[in-house]
Scaffold this motif. Structure first.
Motif, mmCIF file in Angstrom:
data_model
loop_
_atom_site.group_PDB
_atom_site.id
_atom_site.type_symbol
_atom_site.label_atom_id
_atom_site.label_comp_id
_atom_site.label_asym_id
_atom_site.label_seq_id
_atom_site.Cartn_x
_atom_site.Cartn_y
_atom_site.Cartn_z
ATOM 1 N N GLU A 58 0.787 -1.232 0.000
ATOM 2 C CA GLU A 58 0.000 0.000 0.000
ATOM 3 C C GLU A 58 0.817 1.279 0.000
ATOM 4 N N ILE A 59 2.097 1.174 0.375
ATOM 5 C CA ILE A 59 2.846 2.396 0.676
ATOM 6 C C ILE A 59 2.916 3.350 -0.523
ATOM 7 N N GLY A 60 3.046 2.805 -1.717
ATOM 8 C CA GLY A 60 3.141 3.668 -2.902
ATOM 9 C C GLY A 60 1.905 4.540 -3.058
ATOM 10 N N SER A 61 0.731 3.946 -2.902
ATOM 11 C CA SER A 61 -0.516 4.712 -3.035
ATOM 12 C C SER A 61 -0.642 5.758 -1.937
ATOM 13 N N VAL A 71 9.994 9.736 7.657
ATOM 14 C CA VAL A 71 10.709 8.449 7.721
ATOM 15 C C VAL A 71 11.434 8.405 9.057
ATOM 16 N N ASN A 72 10.913 7.574 9.963
ATOM 17 C CA ASN A 72 11.429 7.489 11.336
ATOM 18 C C ASN A 72 11.965 6.080 11.541
ATOM 19 N N ILE A 84 10.653 1.575 3.413
ATOM 20 C CA ILE A 84 11.206 2.941 3.432
ATOM 21 C C ILE A 84 11.827 3.267 2.078
ATOM 22 N N ARG A 85 12.604 2.314 1.508
ATOM 23 C CA ARG A 85 13.226 2.584 0.200
ATOM 24 C C ARG A 85 12.164 2.853 -0.858
ATOM 25 N N LEU A 86 11.094 2.056 -0.834
ATOM 26 C CA LEU A 86 10.011 2.234 -1.808
ATOM 27 C C LEU A 86 9.333 3.592 -1.605
ATOM 28 N N GLU A 117 22.648 6.065 4.077
ATOM 29 C CA GLU A 117 22.131 5.754 2.723
ATOM 30 C C GLU A 117 20.925 6.653 2.422
ATOM 31 N N LEU A 118 20.017 6.773 3.383
ATOM 32 C CA LEU A 118 18.806 7.587 3.167
ATOM 33 C C LEU A 118 19.155 9.064 3.025
ATOM 34 N N THR A 119 20.107 9.532 3.792
ATOM 35 C CA THR A 119 20.506 10.939 3.681
ATOM 36 C C THR A 119 20.987 11.247 2.270
ATOM 37 N N GLY A 120 21.629 10.253 1.645
ATOM 38 C CA GLY A 120 22.087 10.421 0.264
ATOM 39 C C GLY A 120 20.954 10.458 -0.754
#
Ligand SMILES: Nc1ncnc2c1ncn2[C@@H]1O[C@H](COP(=O)(O)OP(=O)(O)OP(=O)(O)O)[C@@H](O)[C@H]1O
Ligand SMILES: Cc1ncsc1CCO
Ligand SMILES: [Mg+2]
Length: 248
Positions: A58-61, A71-72, A84-86, A117-120
């Motif tokens: 569901e996350i995309g929708s 994003v915690n 989280i990546r998606l 990685e996420l900060t990038g």
């Protein structure tokens, strides 16, 4: 020629709070499982509309329909990393702002590597407490926010302090996570991310000061804080905001 960048102000915070209440932005939270309810309540009472699912299907929708994403990393496992990546990919493709809260990245090397990685991937904001942000001296193009007794916010050209808040905020689990949700609601109505975040922190900080007058301790403070967040307005913000230029 140097460009004069706007600095936050109590008036701007009051105007943005009114806009959040009028526009009711949707904030999707990939929030840790400890403080989902408190964070959702904080977003709701300030004027936004929270959604909290972390299902891969569901996350995309949900992100596509949201105005901003939180994003915690508080409760992280393999499935949550993939979600989280998606979510971040969908937010970036749609140009939606997202805030990273690298909770407890100081406890675990693998979590720190994931947070880096996420900060990038281009968050608008990285916010954490002092121990966490000590590991994020460098946050790319994101606004960097270190909260505590005094909050410090910085982007490429500006550096400001917000001196509002109350010590009972540190005695209630999740006040930092909740500020991430409120900051996201403000980012949804204001493209200048440092102005949005500083305004949100003035609103949460002044609300905490008003709540502490009514509360008997951390338990009743948590409830009074939500009451104050729902009621705080321009008069209180103009009277109590403590915003300082931190360039010196
Ligand atoms: N001693 C204090 N005095 C005033 N305000 C405080 C104090 N300690 C924390 N705060 C405020 O509480 C909020 C949360 O900050 P803190 O740095 O404690 O976050 P945190 O550790 O990430 O919290 P959590 O992980 O429990 O959500 C911020 O808005 C900050 O301004
Ligand atoms: C206590 C705790 N543990 C994981 S997330 C969280 C909430 C505040 O960061
Ligand atoms: Mg935290």
């Amino acid at each position: 020629m140097s460009v004069m960048l706007e600095l936050p102000s109590s008036l701007r915070a009051a105007t943005l709070l009114a806009q959040v209440r009028a526009r009711r932005p949707r904030v999707h939270c990939l929030m840790n499982t400890v403080v989902q309810k408190f964070t959702a309540d904080g977003i709701t009472v300030v004027g936004g509309i929270p959604s909290m699912t972390s299902s891969f299907e569901e996350i995309g929708s949900f992100v596509a329909k949201a105005d901003a994403l939180v994003v915690n990393l508080g409760t992280l496992d393999a499935a949550r990393r993939e979600v989280i990546r998606l979510a971040v990919g969908v937010a970036n493709a749609a140009g939606k702002p997202w805030i990273l809260d690298p909770v407890h990245c100081d406890y675990s090397p693998s979590r720190l590597a994931f947070a880096r990685e996420l900060t990038g991937l281009g968050p608008a904001i990285v916010r954490g407490n002092t121990a966490e942000m000590a590991l994020f001296e460098e946050a790319g193009s994101a606004v960097r926010i270190c909260t505590g007794p005094v909050d410090r916010l910085a982007d490429g050209g500006r550096s400001v302090r917000i001196a509002n808040g109350h010590r009972w905020m540190a005695a209630v689990t999740g006040t930092g996570c909740l500020t991430g949700g409120v900051i996201a609601a403000f980012m949804a109505v204001e493209p200048d991310k440092l102005i949005a975040a500083a305004s949100a922190l003035v609103v949460t900080g002044v609300s905490a000061e008003l709540a502490a007058r009514e509360a008997k301790g951390p338990g009743s403070f948590g409830v009074a804080f939500l009451d104050s967040l729902s009621e705080v307005g321009a008069d209180e913000l103009l009277l109590h905001a403590r915003i300082e230029d931190d360039r010196n």
